[in-house]
Each structure stands twice: as structure tokens, then as C-alpha cells.
Design an enzyme around this catalytic site. Structure first.
Site, PDB file in Angstrom:
ATOM      1  CG  ASP A   8      33.593  41.511  29.728  1.00 36.50           C
ATOM      2  OD1 ASP A   8      32.375  41.707  30.003  1.00 36.50           O
ATOM      3  OD2 ASP A   8      34.395  41.032  30.546  1.00 36.50           O
ATOM      4  CG  HIS A   9      32.488  37.401  27.521  1.00 36.25           C
ATOM      5  ND1 HIS A   9      33.726  37.988  27.676  1.00 36.25           N
ATOM      6  CD2 HIS A   9      32.420  36.391  28.424  1.00 36.25           C
ATOM      7  CE1 HIS A   9      34.385  37.344  28.631  1.00 36.25           C
ATOM      8  NE2 HIS A   9      33.623  36.381  29.098  1.00 36.25           N
ATOM      9  CB  CYS A  65      34.061  44.054  32.321  1.00 31.94           C
ATOM     10  SG  CYS A  65      34.965  44.583  33.781  1.00 31.94           S
ATOM     11  N   GLY A  66      32.449  42.396  34.017  1.00 35.36           N
ATOM     12  CA  GLY A  66      31.823  41.678  35.124  1.00 35.36           C
ATOM     13  C   GLY A  66      31.783  42.509  36.392  1.00 35.36           C
ATOM     14  CB  THR A  67      34.237  43.478  38.778  1.00 37.03           C
ATOM     15  OG1 THR A  67      35.415  43.599  37.951  1.00 37.03           O
ATOM     16  CG2 THR A  67      34.090  42.040  39.267  1.00 37.03           C
ATOM     17  CB  VAL A  69      37.931  45.651  38.537  1.00 36.78           C
ATOM     18  CG1 VAL A  69      39.415  45.786  38.851  1.00 36.78           C
ATOM     19  CG2 VAL A  69      37.103  45.955  39.777  1.00 36.78           C
ATOM     20  N   GLY A  70      38.505  45.312  35.583  1.00 34.63           N
ATOM     21  CA  GLY A  70      39.493  45.073  34.526  1.00 34.63           C
ATOM     22  C   GLY A  70      39.391  46.083  33.397  1.00 34.63           C
ATOM     23  CG  HIS A  98      34.969  66.377  44.686  1.00 33.16           C
ATOM     24  ND1 HIS A  98      35.048  66.075  46.029  1.00 33.16           N
ATOM     25  CD2 HIS A  98      33.987  67.318  44.584  1.00 33.16           C
ATOM     26  CE1 HIS A  98      34.166  66.795  46.711  1.00 33.16           C
ATOM     27  NE2 HIS A  98      33.496  67.554  45.851  1.00 33.16           N
ATOM     28  NE  ARG A 109      30.278  37.315  35.814  1.00 30.18           N
ATOM     29  CZ  ARG A 109      31.358  36.711  35.328  1.00 30.18           C
ATOM     30  NH1 ARG A 109      32.570  37.096  35.715  1.00 30.18           N
ATOM     31  NH2 ARG A 109      31.251  35.727  34.468  1.00 30.18           N
ATOM     32  CG  HIS A 133      37.480  69.654  43.619  1.00 25.46           C
ATOM     33  ND1 HIS A 133      37.763  68.863  44.709  1.00 25.46           N
ATOM     34  CD2 HIS A 133      36.343  70.333  43.909  1.00 25.46           C
ATOM     35  CE1 HIS A 133      36.830  69.049  45.633  1.00 25.46           C
ATOM     36  NE2 HIS A 133      35.957  69.937  45.175  1.00 25.46           N
TER      37      HIS A 133
END
Ligand code: RB5
Length: 146
Positions: A8-9, A65-67, A69-70, A98, A109, A133
Site C-alpha cells: 500500500d501507500h 503494508c504498515g504492519t 497485517v491487513g 513447517h 512501519r 508437516h
């Protein structure tokens, strides 16, 4: 390897640096955007990279992205995708050995460029160990069919 990359941005600058890093290692990088720092929505790029990976148009994907996560949550909604968010190299390596992850995500970030490169390097050089696994990964993927 053929590697899809998306961001993302917030992660635009990090994407450019990681793309250059990958190309210097000899990989071919397909860039699914975003291509500037104008505010946008990370699910667009998570889905685009995930679709390319699921369709086997590329060998694997990297999302930022920033984290992390999204964009990884979005990618994991696509059938066949196992995306992991990593902030350190150990989890990145084990997630391939695994869990046979096919997309790596991290946060621009959260981690600096040098650490991001170490995460990417460990993930790309690791190999799925299969055996015990494999059954567990199959169990994860079976959830998609319920
Ligand atoms: C964008 O502000 C931010 O929410 C995004 O980059 C990411 O961190 C979401 O998980």
C-alpha cells in the site's frame, strides 16, 4: 524465482528497496502496485498478489503494508494462500519449513530495511520439510472446503 510483490501507500518506499534487493539477487519481480504514495486500500494489493500466487503465475509473493497485517489478512482470503506476517527472520524461515507459506508479509512501519532484507532472505532460502508437516498443512487447506 518469479516473485509477485504488492504494497500500500505506506510501504511504497520499502517496496522499491525490496524489489531492487530481489532483482540484485537475480529474481524476476512482478510489481502489482501500488505505484506511488497516494493513499489507497491494502486489500486491493493483497488480493492481486494472492491471485497471482494461487494461479501459479509466480512462485511466491511478498506483501508490505504498515504492519503487514491487513494486507496478509486480505491475501489469506484467497483459496490456496498461506500468508504469514513476520517481524523477524526465525519465524519467516520456520513458516516455510513447517507451514509451507507461499506469501511473506511484513510491516514497513515495524521493521527497518536491513531487517526486512534478512526476513526476505531467510524465507526465500528455506524449503518446506514435508513429512509430518505436510499432514498439518493439508489439514489447514481442508478448512477452505468446509
Ligand atoms: C494504513 O494506514 C495502514 O492501516 C496499513 O498500511 C496497514 O498497516 C494495515 O494493516
Amino acid at each position: 524465482m518469479n516473485i509477485a510483490i504488492g504494497n500500500d501507500h505506506v510501504a511504497y518506499d520499502m517496496k522499491l528497496s525490496i524489489k531492487e534487493y530481489l532483482e540484485n539477487l537475480g529474481h524476476t519481480v512482478r510489481d502489482y502496485g501500488t505505484h506511488d504514495t497516494n493513499r489507497t486500500d491494502y486489500p486491493i494489493y493483497g488480493e492481486a498478489v494472492a491471485m497471482a500466487v494461487a494461479a501459479k503465475e509466480v512462485d511466491c509473493g511478498i506483501l508490505i503494508c504498515g504492519t503487514g497485517v491487513g494486507i496478509s489478512l486480505a491475501a489469506n482470503k484467497v483459496k490456496g494462500i498461506r500468508a504469514v506476517v513476520c517481524s523477524e527472520p526465525y519465524t519467516a524461515k520456520l513458516s516455510k519449513e513447517h507451514n509451507n507459506t507461499n506469501i511473506l508479509a511484513f510491516g514497513a512501519r515495524v521493521v527497518g530495511l536491513d531487517l526486512a532484507k534478512m526476513i526476505v532472505e531467510q524465507w526465500l532460502s528455506a524449503e518446506f520439510e514435508g513429512e509430518r508437516h505436510a499432514k498439518r498443512v493439508d489439514m489447514i487447506m481442508d478448512i477452505e472446503n468446509k
